[in-house]
Design a protein around this motif. Structure first.
Motif, PDB file in Angstrom:
ATOM      1  N   ARG A   1      58.035  15.832  75.769  1.00  0.00           N
ATOM      2  CA  ARG A   1      59.357  16.083  76.363  1.00  0.00           C
ATOM      3  C   ARG A   1      59.569  15.204  77.593  1.00  0.00           C
TER       4      ARG A   1
ATOM      5  N   ALA B   1      60.293  11.770  76.391  1.00  0.00           N
ATOM      6  CA  ALA B   1      61.643  11.711  75.814  1.00  0.00           C
ATOM      7  C   ALA B   1      62.730  11.793  76.879  1.00  0.00           C
TER       8      ALA B   1
ATOM      9  N   LEU C   1      63.440  14.553  78.748  1.00  0.00           N
ATOM     10  CA  LEU C   1      64.026  15.890  78.912  1.00  0.00           C
ATOM     11  C   LEU C   1      63.603  16.541  80.212  1.00  0.00           C
ATOM     12  N   GLN C   2      62.491  16.095  80.762  1.00  0.00           N
ATOM     13  CA  GLN C   2      62.086  16.620  82.056  1.00  0.00           C
ATOM     14  C   GLN C   2      61.428  15.501  82.853  1.00  0.00           C
ATOM     15  N   PRO C   3      61.500  15.587  84.174  1.00  0.00           N
ATOM     16  CA  PRO C   3      60.938  14.512  84.975  1.00  0.00           C
ATOM     17  C   PRO C   3      59.406  14.618  85.051  1.00  0.00           C
TER      18      PRO C   3
ATOM     19  N   ASP D   1      67.512   3.569  75.972  1.00  0.00           N
ATOM     20  CA  ASP D   1      67.960   3.880  74.613  1.00  0.00           C
ATOM     21  C   ASP D   1      67.003   3.371  73.546  1.00  0.00           C
TER      22      ASP D   1
ATOM     23  N   TYR E   1      63.667  11.263  69.726  1.00  0.00           N
ATOM     24  CA  TYR E   1      62.774  12.398  69.910  1.00  0.00           C
ATOM     25  C   TYR E   1      62.975  13.406  68.793  1.00  0.00           C
ATOM     26  N   ALA E   2      61.891  13.908  68.237  1.00  0.00           N
ATOM     27  CA  ALA E   2      61.975  14.984  67.247  1.00  0.00           C
ATOM     28  C   ALA E   2      61.084  16.120  67.705  1.00  0.00           C
ATOM     29  N   ALA E   3      61.698  17.273  67.926  1.00  0.00           N
ATOM     30  CA  ALA E   3      60.981  18.414  68.490  1.00  0.00           C
ATOM     31  C   ALA E   3      60.479  19.337  67.390  1.00  0.00           C
TER      32      ALA E   3
ATOM     33  N   ALA F   1      61.807  22.202  66.674  1.00  0.00           N
ATOM     34  CA  ALA F   1      63.012  22.647  65.970  1.00  0.00           C
ATOM     35  C   ALA F   1      63.783  21.419  65.507  1.00  0.00           C
TER      36      ALA F   1
ATOM     37  N   GLY G   1      67.034  21.178  64.852  1.00  0.00           N
ATOM     38  CA  GLY G   1      68.414  21.057  65.309  1.00  0.00           C
ATOM     39  C   GLY G   1      69.412  21.010  64.170  1.00  0.00           C
TER      40      GLY G   1
ATOM     41  N   TRP H   1      74.499  13.228  63.176  1.00  0.00           N
ATOM     42  CA  TRP H   1      73.556  12.486  64.015  1.00  0.00           C
ATOM     43  C   TRP H   1      73.745  10.986  63.874  1.00  0.00           C
TER      44      TRP H   1
ATOM     45  N   TYR I   1      74.589   8.465  66.978  1.00  0.00           N
ATOM     46  CA  TYR I   1      73.766   7.305  67.324  1.00  0.00           C
ATOM     47  C   TYR I   1      74.409   5.994  66.885  1.00  0.00           C
TER      48      TYR I   1
ATOM     49  N   ARG J   1      66.675  12.385  60.264  1.00  0.00           N
ATOM     50  CA  ARG J   1      67.477  12.105  61.453  1.00  0.00           C
ATOM     51  C   ARG J   1      66.908  10.914  62.235  1.00  0.00           C
TER      52      ARG J   1
ATOM     53  N   ARG K   1      66.329   3.833  66.312  1.00  0.00           N
ATOM     54  CA  ARG K   1      65.662   3.548  67.589  1.00  0.00           C
ATOM     55  C   ARG K   1      64.216   3.160  67.332  1.00  0.00           C
TER      56      ARG K   1
END
Lengths: 241, 218
Positions: free
Chosen positions: A67, A70, A72-74, A85, A89-91, A93, A95, A109, A113, A150, A156
């Motif tokens: 994460r 990707a 999503l967090q620092p 870009d 990212y594929a988590a 879940a 989505g 998607w 993109y 996706r 990318r």
């Protein structure tokens, strides 16, 4: 400039190759979950055509690391270098919207993109026959395949994957490995956390256990991070799947 | 970003999407009030602007927690956050989709419901105008509350408590606009205030909502 950085990292015994085509790298990274550092002093780099597989027991911080990479967090400390870009990212879940069909889900998607054709992605992940089915009626493995399709429509170069093979059958795992290989052949790269053997012989494995932050931040070393790091990284690299 | 709007609208009109939810709630409030207040037409006409605005506001509130919660649960929000759309754009599109599925039907249906409340003839024009200008602010402010509570299970109560105070200015000036219109007075002041509030909310709140989501996704 890139060459200098790689050279610099090699001296710490972390990097075992020198490719000028590095597209993703992390330098002395500390990642935190809920403000508590989980992985510390982590450095790696990934060049075009390479896969890096993250290993480690549950709860170690693989998802947190992915994460962070990707965006999503620092990161708590350290740096991540990647062109803007470049990361898909594929988590855990996928989505997916259960009320939308396979095509509608994927088209959304693709449009997000930049509007690539979804037909090759459907074909690649063996979803063509399911194209008009609502996502709600798919099996867990089929949903996962749609989630992975996706990645193909994002176009990318760097795939950041969190347990991509969960609920896939053997055949689909092989299909996925083939997809990853095709992506690498086109100059892509992948960073993934997985527990199973994908059969990607070219993959490098990074065992994250050595970077556990509590080793440095726990009762044994109340002074904080930094002490004693640097001796662990060496033997974790270069292992093969 | 348009793809996101189309996806959300498509999801709203499919089964379980909650398209008619706000409208049905509005209908219930407005039809029950005359039974509760009694059949005196003059009293109903006097409270009609407030009741219509309250109904619209509560109908809007009812569907707010769906704005981000569903996307958060199925993982779409993480993927949207890493997609090449700015989070502010995601928030704006979500607010627009919410308005089209909740606010716009209310604007269209309100004149019909005005009849049930003996609303003054000359107030209908102002009823439509005030809802048309005011409800977008409700949707956009709603995204802020929804963004703050996105990670919480059963965050609906907190969401209502957070959002209701923010709705008060819109409620005051929206209802005042209809009241003055009904009495044939000048509507300039409440109209200006309502437009100003909505414009400021649309311009500023998406940034706050986007920041709240980024924090909640960490």
């Amino acid at each position: 400039m890139v060459a200098t950085r790689i050279c610099d990292l090699s001296q710490r015994g972390v990097i075992h190759y020198t490719s000028p085509m590095t597209i993703l790298s992390a330098e002395n990274l500390t990642v935190a979950r809920g403000g508590v550092p989980v992985l510390h002093g982590l450095s790696f780099s990934l060049a075009a055509g390479q896969v890096l597989v993250l290993r480690g027991p549950n709860g170690l911080g693989k998802t947190t690391l992915l994460r962070t990479v990707a965006g999503l967090q620092p990161a708590m400390a350290g740096k991540i270098h990647a062109p803007e870009d470049s990361i898909a990212y594929a988590a855990h879940a996928d989505g997916l919207k259960s009320m939308l069909s396979v095509v509608e889900n994927l088209s959304f998607w693709a449009a997000t993109y930049g509007g690539s054709d979804i037909a090759p992605a459907l074909l690649q992940m063996n979803l063509t026959g399911l194209a008009q089915r609502p996502a709600a009626t798919l099996s867990a493995g089929q949903k996962r395949r749609l989630g992975l399709a996706r990645l193909l429509v994002t176009r990318r170069p760097v795939w950041v994957l969190d347990e991509p093979t969960v609920s896939l059958d053997t055949e689909s795992v092989a299909l996925f490995a083939q997809t990853v290989r095709a992506h690498l052949a086109q100059g892509g790269a992948a960073l993934m956390a997985t527990h199973i053997d994908l059969g990607l012989t070219e993959a490098r494995v990074l065992d994250l256990s050595a970077y556990r932050a509590s080793l440095h931040n726990g009762a044994a070393d109340p002074s904080g991070f930094g002490a004693g790091r640097g001796d662990h990284g060496d033997d974790d690299f270069g292992a093969f799947l | 970003m348009i793809a996101l709007l189309i996806r959300d609208l498509r999801l709203a009109v499919r089964a379980g999407g909650g398209f008619g939810l706000g409208l049905a709630f509005f209908l219930i409030v407005v039809t029950l009030v005359p039974f509760g207040v009694g059949p005196q037409g003059d009293i109903l006409a006097r409270i009609a602007p407030g009741v219509l605005w309250l109904g619209a506001l509560l109908a809007c509130l009812l569907s707010l927690d769906r704005i981000f919660a569903l996307d958060f649960e199925d993982g779409s929000l993480d993927l949207l956050a890493t997609a090449p759309i700015p989070m502010e754009g995601v928030v704006t599109m979500k607010a627009l989709a919410h308005w089209v599925t909740t606010g716009l039907p209310l604007v269209v249906a309100a004149p019909v419901f005005g009849v049930l409340l003996h609303l003054d003839m000359q107030a209908y024009r102002w009823l439509v105008i005030s809802l048309l200008i005011g409800t977008p602010a409700l949707s956009v402010l709603g995204t802020f509350g929804a963004a703050l509570t996105v990670g919480l299970k059963r965050g609906g109560l907190l969401l209502s408590l957070l959002v209701l105070p923010l709705y008060i200015p819109t409620l005051i000036f929206g209802a005042e606009l209809i009241r003055r219109g009904a009495q044939g007075m000048s509507v300039q002041t409440p109209l200006m205030m309502l437009v100003g509030i909505t414009a400021a909310v649309i311009a500023l709140v998406p940034f706050a909502s986007a920041a709240a989501i980024r924090v909640n996704l960490r």
